[in-house]
Design a protein around this motif. Structure first.
Motif, PDB file in Angstrom:
ATOM      1  N   CYS A   7       0.846  -1.199   0.000  1.00  0.00           N
ATOM      2  CA  CYS A   7       0.000   0.000   0.000  1.00  0.00           C
ATOM      3  C   CYS A   7       0.878   1.245   0.000  1.00  0.00           C
ATOM      4  O   CYS A   7       0.623   2.182  -0.727  1.00  0.00           O
ATOM      5  N   VAL A   8       2.006   1.225   0.731  1.00  0.00           N
ATOM      6  CA  VAL A   8       2.858   2.422   0.798  1.00  0.00           C
ATOM      7  C   VAL A   8       3.177   2.896  -0.613  1.00  0.00           C
ATOM      8  O   VAL A   8       2.948   4.030  -0.980  1.00  0.00           O
ATOM      9  N   SER A   9       3.669   1.987  -1.451  1.00  0.00           N
ATOM     10  CA  SER A   9       4.142   2.467  -2.759  1.00  0.00           C
ATOM     11  C   SER A   9       2.970   2.682  -3.708  1.00  0.00           C
ATOM     12  O   SER A   9       3.130   3.234  -4.777  1.00  0.00           O
ATOM     13  N   ARG A  10       1.786   2.281  -3.303  1.00  0.00           N
ATOM     14  CA  ARG A  10       0.611   2.416  -4.202  1.00  0.00           C
ATOM     15  C   ARG A  10       0.456   3.867  -4.641  1.00  0.00           C
ATOM     16  O   ARG A  10       0.202   4.163  -5.789  1.00  0.00           O
ATOM     17  N   LYS A  11       0.690   4.813  -3.672  1.00  0.00           N
ATOM     18  CA  LYS A  11       0.445   6.246  -3.968  1.00  0.00           C
ATOM     19  C   LYS A  11       1.249   6.675  -5.198  1.00  0.00           C
ATOM     20  O   LYS A  11       0.748   7.308  -6.091  1.00  0.00           O
ATOM     21  N   LYS A  12       2.539   6.289  -5.214  1.00  0.00           N
ATOM     22  CA  LYS A  12       3.412   6.886  -6.237  1.00  0.00           C
ATOM     23  C   LYS A  12       3.545   5.999  -7.480  1.00  0.00           C
ATOM     24  O   LYS A  12       4.025   6.430  -8.506  1.00  0.00           O
ATOM     25  N   MET A  13       3.086   4.743  -7.400  1.00  0.00           N
ATOM     26  CA  MET A  13       3.376   3.830  -8.519  1.00  0.00           C
ATOM     27  C   MET A  13       2.488   4.169  -9.711  1.00  0.00           C
ATOM     28  O   MET A  13       1.441   4.778  -9.577  1.00  0.00           O
ATOM     29  N   ASN A  14       2.939   3.727 -10.835  1.00  0.00           N
ATOM     30  CA  ASN A  14       2.130   3.908 -12.060  1.00  0.00           C
ATOM     31  C   ASN A  14       0.768   3.262 -11.822  1.00  0.00           C
ATOM     32  O   ASN A  14       0.654   2.388 -10.964  1.00  0.00           O
ATOM     33  N   PRO A  15      -0.228   3.660 -12.622  1.00  0.00           N
ATOM     34  CA  PRO A  15      -1.577   3.098 -12.387  1.00  0.00           C
ATOM     35  C   PRO A  15      -1.522   1.577 -12.289  1.00  0.00           C
ATOM     36  O   PRO A  15      -0.866   0.916 -13.099  1.00  0.00           O
ATOM     37  N   LEU A 158      16.369  -4.462  -9.129  1.00  0.00           N
ATOM     38  CA  LEU A 158      16.133  -3.466  -8.076  1.00  0.00           C
ATOM     39  C   LEU A 158      16.118  -2.055  -8.671  1.00  0.00           C
ATOM     40  O   LEU A 158      15.341  -1.199  -8.236  1.00  0.00           O
ATOM     41  N   GLU A 159      16.947  -1.832  -9.705  1.00  0.00           N
ATOM     42  CA  GLU A 159      16.928  -0.523 -10.378  1.00  0.00           C
ATOM     43  C   GLU A 159      15.551  -0.284 -10.992  1.00  0.00           C
ATOM     44  O   GLU A 159      14.980   0.799 -10.896  1.00  0.00           O
ATOM     45  N   TYR A 160      14.984  -1.341 -11.557  1.00  0.00           N
ATOM     46  CA  TYR A 160      13.636  -1.221 -12.141  1.00  0.00           C
ATOM     47  C   TYR A 160      12.612  -0.900 -11.046  1.00  0.00           C
ATOM     48  O   TYR A 160      11.798   0.028 -11.201  1.00  0.00           O
ATOM     49  N   LEU A 161      12.666  -1.621  -9.917  1.00  0.00           N
ATOM     50  CA  LEU A 161      11.691  -1.359  -8.835  1.00  0.00           C
ATOM     51  C   LEU A 161      11.818   0.090  -8.361  1.00  0.00           C
ATOM     52  O   LEU A 161      10.803   0.780  -8.170  1.00  0.00           O
ATOM     53  N   ALA A 162      13.050   0.557  -8.219  1.00  0.00           N
ATOM     54  CA  ALA A 162      13.260   1.949  -7.771  1.00  0.00           C
ATOM     55  C   ALA A 162      12.664   2.920  -8.789  1.00  0.00           C
ATOM     56  O   ALA A 162      12.026   3.911  -8.429  1.00  0.00           O
ATOM     57  N   SER A 163      12.776   2.587 -10.067  1.00  0.00           N
ATOM     58  CA  SER A 163      12.226   3.472 -11.115  1.00  0.00           C
ATOM     59  C   SER A 163      10.699   3.503 -11.051  1.00  0.00           C
ATOM     60  O   SER A 163      10.061   4.448 -11.494  1.00  0.00           O
ATOM     61  N   GLN A 164      10.117   2.440 -10.473  1.00  0.00           N
ATOM     62  CA  GLN A 164       8.651   2.377 -10.328  1.00  0.00           C
ATOM     63  C   GLN A 164       8.217   2.866  -8.947  1.00  0.00           C
ATOM     64  O   GLN A 164       7.075   2.675  -8.544  1.00  0.00           O
ATOM     65  N   LEU A 292      24.866   5.253  -2.694  1.00  0.00           N
ATOM     66  CA  LEU A 292      24.780   5.103  -4.160  1.00  0.00           C
ATOM     67  C   LEU A 292      23.314   4.867  -4.533  1.00  0.00           C
ATOM     68  O   LEU A 292      22.534   4.356  -3.727  1.00  0.00           O
ATOM     69  N   THR A 293      22.942   5.233  -5.773  1.00  0.00           N
ATOM     70  CA  THR A 293      21.609   4.859  -6.258  1.00  0.00           C
ATOM     71  C   THR A 293      21.746   3.532  -7.024  1.00  0.00           C
ATOM     72  O   THR A 293      22.854   3.158  -7.416  1.00  0.00           O
ATOM     73  N   MET A 294      20.627   2.832  -7.222  1.00  0.00           N
ATOM     74  CA  MET A 294      20.694   1.564  -7.952  1.00  0.00           C
ATOM     75  C   MET A 294      21.177   1.796  -9.379  1.00  0.00           C
ATOM     76  O   MET A 294      21.860   0.948  -9.954  1.00  0.00           O
ATOM     77  N   LYS A 295      20.863   2.965  -9.939  1.00  0.00           N
ATOM     78  CA  LYS A 295      21.323   3.277 -11.301  1.00  0.00           C
ATOM     79  C   LYS A 295      22.857   3.347 -11.317  1.00  0.00           C
ATOM     80  O   LYS A 295      23.504   2.727 -12.170  1.00  0.00           O
ATOM     81  N   GLU A 296      23.429   4.052 -10.343  1.00  0.00           N
ATOM     82  CA  GLU A 296      24.901   4.164 -10.269  1.00  0.00           C
ATOM     83  C   GLU A 296      25.511   2.778 -10.059  1.00  0.00           C
ATOM     84  O   GLU A 296      26.528   2.418 -10.641  1.00  0.00           O
ATOM     85  N   ILE A 297      24.850   1.951  -9.247  1.00  0.00           N
ATOM     86  CA  ILE A 297      25.374   0.612  -8.945  1.00  0.00           C
ATOM     87  C   ILE A 297      25.377  -0.262 -10.189  1.00  0.00           C
ATOM     88  O   ILE A 297      26.380  -0.903 -10.515  1.00  0.00           O
ATOM     89  N   THR A 298      24.271  -0.241 -10.954  1.00  0.00           N
ATOM     90  CA  THR A 298      24.231  -1.085 -12.165  1.00  0.00           C
ATOM     91  C   THR A 298      25.280  -0.587 -13.164  1.00  0.00           C
ATOM     92  O   THR A 298      25.940  -1.392 -13.815  1.00  0.00           O
TER      93      THR A 298
END
Ligand SMILES: CC(C)(C)c1ccc(C(=O)Nc2cc(-c3ccccc3)nn2-c2ccccc2)cc1
Length: 315
Positions: A7-15, A158-164, A292-298
């Motif tokens: 539910c927490v991430s529901r607010k910000k996630m894509n529809p 994880l980079e993908y999840l962070a992007s979502q 670091l961000t997941m983007k920097e890590i990948t």
């Protein structure tokens, strides 16, 4: 138990997408492969899932028949959330079946199970346990190139999840799954608290939290963010390069909480390459925004990959 991150991430996630409905008569349950407090997980097949007149091997998570209304609401929320995530390093969620009293979630089947078990089975300790026969031992132990391939896939997922804007809250090798050809994906069936119960600490009687994988702010203020997932990814790196050891295995949960609050960090594993240790320490910065961000890590891992790949001259 409500899994709050849905539910927490529901607010910000894509529809959110409505999950696909799978017909009961197309599902064949074959064998129990996991047991949790709220249901079981089966190996099974599902007909016409991807292509007509073809069977797909699946993992089916069932919800106990007599489940409460709130558990059924959790189920619906979780299915909605899982349907809105799609990436090659996130376990595929095919849909739900709510025709019978045992509701089901249909996932892709990952034939080599969870990553923690896989690492332990292909690590030095297991090699020692296997009698003599050098060839078998060598073929079994994961090489450093294979470990690098594993961590790049987890980072990518994880980079993908962070992007979502999806906050996972429980990034660890036990919550990653291994398929054929060393394919690794983030995914689990909600049974880690049963199967890996010593990885969790019961605070004030209700919440059970994975303290060994958590940053100071999550332990002290119970805040979970993309930055706390990065911290957990650093601990997951440590697990991979120790072939599945438990972080802080020498200490009790109470001692671990003190270490983390005092900003002590895990020791560098003996076989850990420089770039990996650099990433670990980049994940374990005390203040979340310094991590670091997941983007920097990948990016860091991808630059590392070519040198770890062994190019075999094709004759
Ligand atoms: C990586 C993806 C996005 C695929 C992901 C992310 C999170 C979870 C997850 O958070 N799993 C999870 C925890 C509990 C949970 C059980 C009891 C107590 C506290 C938490 N249940 N589930 C669960 C529920 C339904 C389907 C499968 C997993 C899974 C995949």
């Amino acid at each position: 138990v409500d899994n709050p991150n849905y539910c927490v991430s529901r607010k910000k996630m894509n529809p959110l997408k409505c999950p696909k409905t799978v017909k009961l008569q197309t599902i064949l349950l074959m064998r129990v492969i996991g047991e949790g407090a709220f249901g079981r997980v089966f190996l099974g097949t599902c007909a016409h899932l991807i292509k007509k007149n073809e069977f797909t091997i699946v993992a089916v998570k069932t919800l106990k028949g007599n489940s409460s209304e709130s558990l059924k609401r959790d189920f619906e929320r979780e299915a909605e959330m899982l349907s809105s995530l799609e990436h090659e390093n996130i376990v595929t969620f095919y849909g739900v079946c709510t025709e019978s009293d045992q509701w089901m979630m249909i996932f892709e089947f990952m034939e080599n199970g969870d990553l923690n078990k896989f690492l332990r089975m292909h690590g030095p300790d297991a090699a020692m346990l296997r009698a003599g026969d050098m060839s078998q031992e060598l073929q079994q132990q994961l090489t450093k190139e294979q470990l690098m391939k594993i961590v790049i896939q987890i980072a990518s997922g994880l980079e993908y999840l962070a992007s979502q804007h999806f906050v996972h809250r429980d990034v660890a090798t036990r919550n990653c799954l291994v398929g054929a050809d060393l394919v690794v994906k983030l995914g689990d069936f909600g049974m880690s608290r049963d199967i890996y119960c010593t990885d969790y600490y019961k605070v004030d009687g209700t919440a059970i939290i994975p303290v060994r994988w958590m940053p100071p702010e999550s332990i002290m203020y119970r805040t979970f963010t993309v930055e706390s997932d990065v911290w957990s990814f650093g601990v997951t790196l440590w697990e991979v390069y120790t072939y599945g050891k438990q972080p802080w295995f020498e200490y009790s949960n109470i001692e671990v909480i003190e270490h983390i609050k005092n900003h002590r960090t895990l020791r560098r594993p003996p076989i850990c390459p420089d770039v990996i240790y650099k990433i670990m320490t980049g994940c374990w910065k005390s203040s979340p925004q310094d991590r670091l961000t997941m983007k920097e890590i990948t990016r860091l891992l991808e630059t590392e990959l070519p040198s770890t790949l062994v190019y075999i001259d094709i004759i």
